[in-house]
Design an enzyme around this catalytic site. Structure first.
Site, PDB file in Angstrom:
ATOM      1  N   TYR A  94       0.846  -1.197   0.000  1.00  0.00           N
ATOM      2  CA  TYR A  94       0.000   0.000   0.000  1.00  0.00           C
ATOM      3  C   TYR A  94       0.875   1.238   0.000  1.00  0.00           C
ATOM      4  CZ  TYR A  94      -4.117   2.788   0.892  1.00  0.00           C
ATOM      5  OH  TYR A  94      -5.144   3.684   0.777  1.00  0.00           O
TER       6      TYR A  94
ATOM      7  N   TYR B 270      -5.063   5.722  -7.791  1.00  0.00           N
ATOM      8  CA  TYR B 270      -5.387   5.506  -6.379  1.00  0.00           C
ATOM      9  C   TYR B 270      -6.808   4.963  -6.263  1.00  0.00           C
ATOM     10  CZ  TYR B 270      -6.305   6.563  -1.452  1.00  0.00           C
ATOM     11  OH  TYR B 270      -6.629   6.477  -0.124  1.00  0.00           O
TER      12      TYR B 270
END
Lengths: 133, 391
Positions: free
Chosen positions: B299, B349
């Protein structure tokens, strides 16, 4: 535009007493554990009888960052500014700006002392500045 | 849980700065693509797990897709750490028999709509005096009044502390972050779906990026994206009947401990956000060791978050992730290719869901930047949510 804290039932004493020049921490009457931010019970022994005790005001810088890009309208025109995390002698960590110090001189591990800043009439933030000596 | 469930479908929309569609439309496009990929009829979906941040609810999907009977639905709070949380909950529901076919998804107009890099979503900018409420960090009453507003600033505080504990200068840290940002950009340049597919980045360009919050510069931050992605998860048994190449879930975990919920400034150790013993258990449950991992998807709200993944998941010693990156890189010929789609920094994103779909593509052998012979993929959000997949 100014961002001010909105106290709630749990945190009202913290902000009320900040006006009188104290940084209050919750401390468990039963086991002595001290914590921040406020909780309804002691996270160690689960006792509900905590007291608000004034911090010694001594701390060290745990981390810091100089913010160059405003992330809220309130920060527009106020960059760059420094935000630090301060670990208090009592253990808990708090967010602060380091006053009376050039931003580039703030170092992780440096000793800092509690001070207060009235950002609006009746709105006082606990803050920190380099520790004397 | 081991190999009891599998991913049988993935889907996504285009990733852009302005989708021109509602988040509801985006979610439906991605979910329908994932269902088509799986060969599953929409009406047969009986489980959905949602990110609580998503504006598209389970009921909106049930209504638009004509799902006959959604017997199980859940949701995961706290933003990015929902990434593998949705997988963990889908797998648990299937393994327990509550549901048989579960959809997970994330849809957001994060660039043309509400931007997570701004704090007006939490502190409304109306009037001369505005209020920071609650105790969340950033934004809440104990941080907002000090100008600590958004996750990207908290990650800068974490990165700054990391450099201190690693005993390196901020310049040394930036050199390592630059390696990471540039490699993710190279991957994106090879990925036709990446927002940055046509935008190369070199070292000079990285260091010319404006400082956002020291030590993090522009290219250390994720993109802001409009788009959606989705996956279909079912039992291993059913998966075998649906396609020749199911991607099995070996293990999937979530973890919380005091103040570890994002975005934290109060956790005891800001440089190690994984709960104690949590990663050992992840590998034990997956019956593998770190050296068995073929490809990692960490992440990356910031480059620093992804760098910390090498340490969190046992590829570098604590405080040595920066050195690991400088010595090994993370390209296709390195020890561990990481964020091969370009990640949040350069593909788009989608709140971690695009890392999951990339893991599936790698294990199917269909990734744009394919790791040859990839067997095992690790997806993780700083140890707070993790999943290990295999062919």
């Amino acid at each position: 535009m100014l961002v001010v804290p909105k106290p709630d039932t749990l945190t009202q004493p913290y902000w009320d007493v900040a006006r009188a020049g104290k940084l209050l921490l919750q401390r468990c009457v039963q086991c002595g554990h001290t914590w921040h931010p406020p909780l309804p019970i002691c996270p160690t022994c689960h006792a509900a009888n905590y007291e608000w005790r004034a911090s010694s005001g001594r701390g060290t810088v745990y981390s810091c960052t100089i913010i160059h890009q405003a992330a809220h309208v309130a920060a527009q025109g106020r960059t760059p500014y420094l935000v630090a995390l301060v670990t208090l002698a009592e253990g808990p960590r708090v967010v602060a700006n380091i006053l009376n110090c050039a931003m580039d001189d703030v170092r992780i591990g440096m000793g800092v002392a509690l001070t207060f800043q009235e950002i609006a009439p009746g709105v006082v933030l606990p803050q920190f500045e380099p520790a004397p000596g | 849980m081991y190999r009891q469930t599998a991913v049988v479908g993935i889907g996504q929309t285009d990733f852009s700065k302005n989708s021109g569609r509602t988040e509801w439309q985006l979610a439906l496009e991605a979910v329908l693509a994932a269902l088509a990929d799986a060969g599953v009829e929409a009406r047969d979906v009986d489980g959905i797990v949602r990110y609580s941040y998503d504006n598209v609810t389970q009921a909106m999907l049930v209504r638009a897709l004509g799902i006959r009977d959604l017997r199980w639905y859940g949701e995961i709070p706290f933003g990015g750490i929902a990434q593998c949380g949705v997988v963990a909950q889908a797998a648990a529901a299937i393994a327990s028999g509550i549901a048989s076919t579960v959809v997970v998804y994330r849809a957001l107009n994060e660039r043309s709509g509400v931007r997570y890099g701004r704090a007006e979503r939490n502190i409304p900018a109306i009037g001369d005096i505005v209020h920071a409420a609650g105790d969340r960090s950033p934004v809440g009453q104990f941080s907002g009044p000090y100008g600590l507003y958004v996750p990207g600033q908290v990650m800068a505080l974490q990165a700054q502390r990391y450099a201190y504990e690693a005993g390196i200068s901020l310049d040394e840290l930036s050199e390592a972050l630059c390696v990471l940002a540039l490699q993710q950009r190279r991957y994106a340049n090879g990925n036709p779906h990446a927002m940055m597919r046509e935008r190369p980045l070199d070292r000079e360009g990285y260091f010319a990026g404006r400082m956002i919050s020291t030590p993090l510069r522009l290219y250390d931050y994720c993109l802001e994206t409009d788009g959606a992605a989705a996956m279909v998860i079912t039992s291993a048994e059913r998966a075998k009947g649906l396609r020749a190449d199911p991607v099995y879930i070996l293990a999937s975990h979530q973890s919380l401990y005091p103040h570890s919920e994002p975005i934290t400034v109060y956790a005891a150790d800001l440089t190690r956000l994984s709960g104690p013993g949590n990663i050992d258990k992840l590998y034990a449950d997956a019956r593998i060791a770190p050296q068995d991992v073929s490809v990692a998807l960490f992440y990356d709200a910031t480059s620093y978050s992804a760098l910390s993944g090498f340490e969190t998941y046992g590829f570098a010693e604590r405080g040595q992730g920066w050195r690991y990156l400088k010595d090994n890189g993370m390209g296709l010929d390195s020890k561990l290719p990481m964020n091969t789609h370009g990640g949040h920094l350069s593909e788009g994103y989608i709140h971690g869901l695009n890392h999951l779909t990339e893991a599936v593509r790698q294990l199917r052998g269909t990734a744009a930047n394919q790791v040859v012979g990839a067997e095992i993929a690790l997806v993780g959000c700083h140890g707070a949510s993790s999943a290990i997949f295999a062919r």
